[in-house]
Design an enzyme around this catalytic site. Structure first.
Site, PDB file in Angstrom:
ATOM      1  CE1 TYR B  59      -4.223   1.485  -0.302  1.00 34.86           C
ATOM      2  CE2 TYR B  59      -3.566   2.633   1.931  1.00 34.86           C
ATOM      3  CZ  TYR B  59      -4.336   2.446   0.881  1.00 34.86           C
ATOM      4  OH  TYR B  59      -5.411   3.180   0.677  1.00 34.86           O
ATOM      5  CG  ASN B 134     -15.777   3.252   1.494  1.00 34.95           C
ATOM      6  OD1 ASN B 134     -14.593   3.525   0.742  1.00 34.95           O
ATOM      7  ND2 ASN B 134     -16.007   2.119   2.088  1.00 34.95           N
ATOM      8  CB  SER B 161     -17.452   0.074  -5.066  1.00 39.46           C
ATOM      9  OG  SER B 161     -17.663   1.515  -5.135  1.00 39.46           O
ATOM     10  NE  ARG B 185     -21.944  -7.802 -10.500  1.00 35.89           N
ATOM     11  CZ  ARG B 185     -21.011  -7.119  -9.754  1.00 35.89           C
ATOM     12  NH1 ARG B 185     -20.990  -7.452  -8.379  1.00 35.89           N
ATOM     13  NH2 ARG B 185     -20.219  -6.110 -10.188  1.00 35.89           N
ATOM     14  CE1 TYR B 252     -14.708   5.563  -7.563  1.00 35.17           C
ATOM     15  CE2 TYR B 252     -13.904   4.341  -5.646  1.00 35.17           C
ATOM     16  CZ  TYR B 252     -14.697   4.463  -6.681  1.00 35.17           C
ATOM     17  OH  TYR B 252     -15.723   3.601  -6.966  1.00 35.17           O
ATOM     18  N   GLY B 253      -9.544   4.877  -7.687  1.00 36.20           N
ATOM     19  CA  GLY B 253      -9.340   3.439  -7.583  1.00 36.20           C
ATOM     20  C   GLY B 253      -9.091   2.795  -8.802  1.00 36.20           C
ATOM     21  N   GLY B 254      -8.481   1.391  -8.949  1.00 30.49           N
ATOM     22  CA  GLY B 254      -8.492   0.644 -10.091  1.00 30.49           C
ATOM     23  C   GLY B 254      -8.383  -0.640  -9.702  1.00 30.49           C
ATOM     24  CG  MET B 255     -12.070  -1.982  -7.603  1.00 28.93           C
ATOM     25  SD  MET B 255     -13.785  -2.500  -7.111  1.00 28.93           S
ATOM     26  CE  MET B 255     -14.335  -2.749  -8.623  1.00 28.93           C
ATOM     27  CE  LYS B 334     -16.006  -1.710   4.340  1.00 26.73           C
ATOM     28  NZ  LYS B 334     -15.238  -1.970   3.371  1.00 26.73           N
TER      29      LYS B 334
END
Lengths: 348, 348
Positions: B59, B134, B161, B185, B252-255, B334
């Site tokens: 991280y 979040n 998410s 999915r 904000y991310g790169g899942m 979660k």
């Protein structure tokens, strides 16, 4: 001379490969000018990669056939219409709004005087013919986004492109240092030396920078706040990943023809910005004063010997097919179509 | 009770796969508090993907073993030291500086009072345990970058998410419309309906949006000024390419664990901006007032029923291995570690 004159013009009649669709033709130009109009005789117009894409119909602004190519160029005013004050006969000019009044690969053209910029006659021909886009792109990318101070560093790829060379010149003039990345080629050392001679502070090949870039950037005495990217694809990774926290990468092109790849870690852990730059989006038609001031400043840099013209190959207008083919093949000097003779004034 | 108390703590003793390196251990906590300190008894702490990466040492901020995990959580003040004014015994709190005072997967912890935010007791437990990151991420992305007006649209991927759901809630509360993209999915229609029920205006799968997104966005009554991207890879292409001129994509991310791909045409022809967002870069330790105000506003949204907690699975602290394994496997609710009982005050 009569009211109508014959004028040579390179035109395409359908969208497609310009090596096949372009032909040299003749058109009649009406020299009876209306309010605000001038008659321009074009002297020299470069062949730009954008011209190729316009001919193919894949550029972001479209020119529908039958039409002429040419988004920048240098011409002489031959005649002025009623109410024209800003320019006069014999003035040297270039287009201010290439995407509006485009298509300069022709001998004579009637244009709005307000859409022209009056060039300093002491500028070299190559500068006059190409001032519109490349040097202004480099200049505004260095001025508008990230406040830089003397001694700061700017990282760029495509450092040997027209924009890249202008970045080197302008950084040197402003007291910034450049870290230049070029793609590998035969005789890469010769090109490296050329960019160092031009004033580049460091020159790496892509492979060298991929391997040692991080260590090198970490060794600098200042954070790297700005990078400039004209390549795209995987080349965007080291150009963005080596930025300091909150750094900015400007993107003015994607010569690799691949999407720009940017690591999540650069974006999220370093909170960097990636900003697309297209000159005429930051240089709107309602901003003519700002444009003229920018070109005035670039002219001063040229005349002070701080901004250099890139080497170009002058090609007679009739040989346009060769010039277009060389531009499309790449690895040639920039092709400059010589439309007419600067000193052969016709004064209609 | 004596000065030293026994406290359960989940700890890792070396970097690596947390399913292997974590163990439940006991530590002694000194309850003789110094100036400004408080003793917190943690009630519930979520397992975040970031915790997994911290345990692995990958991280962006590091916690060296031996250490505890946990970057957010909800606790109760058990005791206050000299000079503590802002919080009192029995107050409900969460960490303000998770990356500085981290490691909350433990029963008791001595912390600086100034590093805590006093929670409204009426908030649901799940909100208390996860308010730190979040919802604040969603809120600040919608507030800080692009001025939006009621009726404007926001495009996002990873819409299901935790951040994505908060984006839907907050957009609805502010009068913005959301265009939500989710990955395919089994039972995708059920998830679509869930996001529509939550208040999402439009929901597409990635394949549907890739095929019809442009047409859909072009049919909107307003330009699309903002998009929000937590996935990366090729998913970034439609999320950026459908922006209007000068639009902004926040990342904000790169899942997907792949670099963000952005077309040159989006960057150069539309002059878009791509801005990386990491909450604590926009929410500095020197900005505690701004942080507290932000959490106050989020609390109001929760209490007004406008912000919802995502469904979570409560897991007793001893079952942490199962909770970590489920988080790493993905596709589970979660995981919320129940460290101790909210109402079993010990009042040391």
């Amino acid at each position: 001379m009569g009211r109508f004159i014959k004028s040579n013009a390179i035109k395409f009649t359908k969208l497609g490969d310009p090596r096949e669709t372009l032909s040299l033709t003749t058109e009649e130009v009406d020299t009876d000018l209306k309010e605000g109009e001038v008659l321009v005789r074009w002297i020299a117009c470069p062949v730009n990669p954008a011209d190729i894409n316009i001919a193919r119909g894949v550029y972001f602004y479209k020119r529908l056939p039958p039409a002429s190519l040419g988004i920048d160029g240098f011409g002489v005013i031959e005649k002025i219409g009623p109410g024209v004050k800003y320019v006069d006969v014999n003035d040297h000019v270039m287009p201010l709004h290439p995407h509006i009044q485009g298509g300069y690969w022709r001998e004579f053209q009637v244009l709005q005087a307000l859409g022209l910029y009056k060039l300093n006659k002491r500028l070299p021909l190559e500068a006059k013919a190409t001032l519109t886009a490349n040097a202004a792109t480099a200049y505004l990318m260095l001025k508008l986004f990230v406040p830089l101070e003397k001694g700061d560093y700017v990282l760029q790829n495509a450092a040997n492109s027209q924009v890249g060379r202008a970045v080197i010149d302008i950084c040197k003039a402003f007291g910034y240092k450049t870290i230049n990345v070029i793609r590998y080629r035969i005789n890469v050392d010769k090109l490296k030396q050329e960019l160092l001679d031009l004033g580049g502070d460091y020159v790496f090949t892509e492979a060298e920078f991929k391997e040692n870039g991080r260590k090198f950037v970490n060794s600098l005495d200042r954070p790297l706040k700005l990078s400039i990217n004209g390549v795209g694809g995987k080349s965007s990774i080291p150009i963005s990943a080596n930025l300091a926290k909150f750094g900015t990468m400007l993107v003015y092109g994607g010569m690799s023809l691949k999407p720009h790849e940017i690591l999540t870690s650069s974006l999220v852990f370093k909170s960097i910005k990636v900003i697309g730059f297209q000159l005429f989006d930051y240089f709107g038609v309602e901003q003519d004063d700002f444009r003229r001031r920018t070109y005035d400043e670039l002219t001063e840099l040229f005349l002070a010997g701080k901004l250099h013209v890139s080497p170009m190959e002058k090609v007679p207008m009739e040989n346009f097919k060769e010039a277009v083919a060389k531009t499309m093949a790449g690895s040639h000097l920039k092709q400059l179509l010589m439309i007419s003779n600067e000193h052969a004034s016709s004064h209609i």
